[in-house]
Design a protein around this motif. Structure first.
Motif: not given
Length: 168
Positions: A130-136, A157-162
Motif C-alpha cells: 500500500k505504501n508503493d514499495d514491493v516485497e519479493v 526476502l527482499f524489500q524494494l523501493t522505486r
C-alpha cells in the motif's frame, strides 16, 4: 453472467480503490533493494549482500508481469537471475492466494515462476504494498539430501523501493 465478466469483476474487487497501474516501471524506473539479512528470512544459499532489481509491467499481470535481476555471482560467477521473466500463474489472480497477508500493508500478491541461471525455477511471491514499495519472497525447493540433513529450504526476502535510472 459469463465467465469473462465475472473475472473482470473479481479483478476489480481485488484491486479496490487504488489501481495497481502505479507499480508499472515503464521508462527507466525499477524497484531496487537488498536481501533482508536476518537469518530467519534468508537461507544461507543466498549471499548476505545480494541486491535485486525488479521491473514490473502491469499490463501483463496475468502472463509476464516483469523481470528480475540480482547482483550476486552465485551461479559460477553469474547472477542467480539475469533479466529473468516472471511467469505468472493466471489462475491465482482470481484465487484468495493473491490476497494473502504476511503482515500489514499488502495490497496484492503476484505468484510467478522465475528461471534462475543455475538453480532451476524459483517461486517468486511479489507483494505490492500500500505504501508503493514491493516485497519479493523467493522460494527454492530443497534437494533430498538437504531435506535429510534438515538444511534450509531456500527462502529469501527482499524489500524494494522505486528508483529511476536502474540500481545494479
Amino acid at each position: 453472467m459469463n465467465r469473462t465478466l465475472l473475472t473482470l469483476l473479481a479483478l476489480g474487487a481485488l484491486v479496490g480503490c487504488r489501481s495497481l497501474d502505479r507499480f508499472d516501471t515503464s521508462g527507466d524506473d525499477s524497484y531496487c533493494g537488498d536481501i533482508v539479512a536476518a537469518s530467519f528470512v534468508r537461507d544461507t544459499r543466498y549471499p548476505p549482500s545480494m541486491r535485486m532489481m525488479l521491473e514490473l509491467d502491469m499490463t501483463n499481470l496475468a502472463t509476464v508481469p516483469g523481470h528480475v535481476t540480482t547482483d550476486d555471482a552465485s551461479c559460477g560467477g553469474a547472477p542467480l537471475f539475469h533479466d529473468a521473466k516472471l511467469r505468472a500463474m493466471r489462475e491465482v489472480l482470481n484465487d484468495p492466494l493473491s490476497l494473502m497477508r504476511f503482515g500489514d500493508g499488502q495490497q496484492h500478491n503476484i505468484l510467478a515462476w522465475a528461471d534462475s541461471s543455475c538453480a532451476g525455477p524459483v517461486l517468486a511471491v511479489v507483494s505490492l504494498m500500500k505504501n508503493d514499495d514491493v516485497e519479493v519472497r523467493l522460494l527454492r525447493p530443497t534437494s533430498e539430501a538437504e531435506a535429510r540433513e534438515n538444511r534450509a529450504s531456500g527462502f529469501a526476502l527482499f524489500q524494494l523501493t522505486r528508483r529511476s535510472g536502474g540500481c545494479l
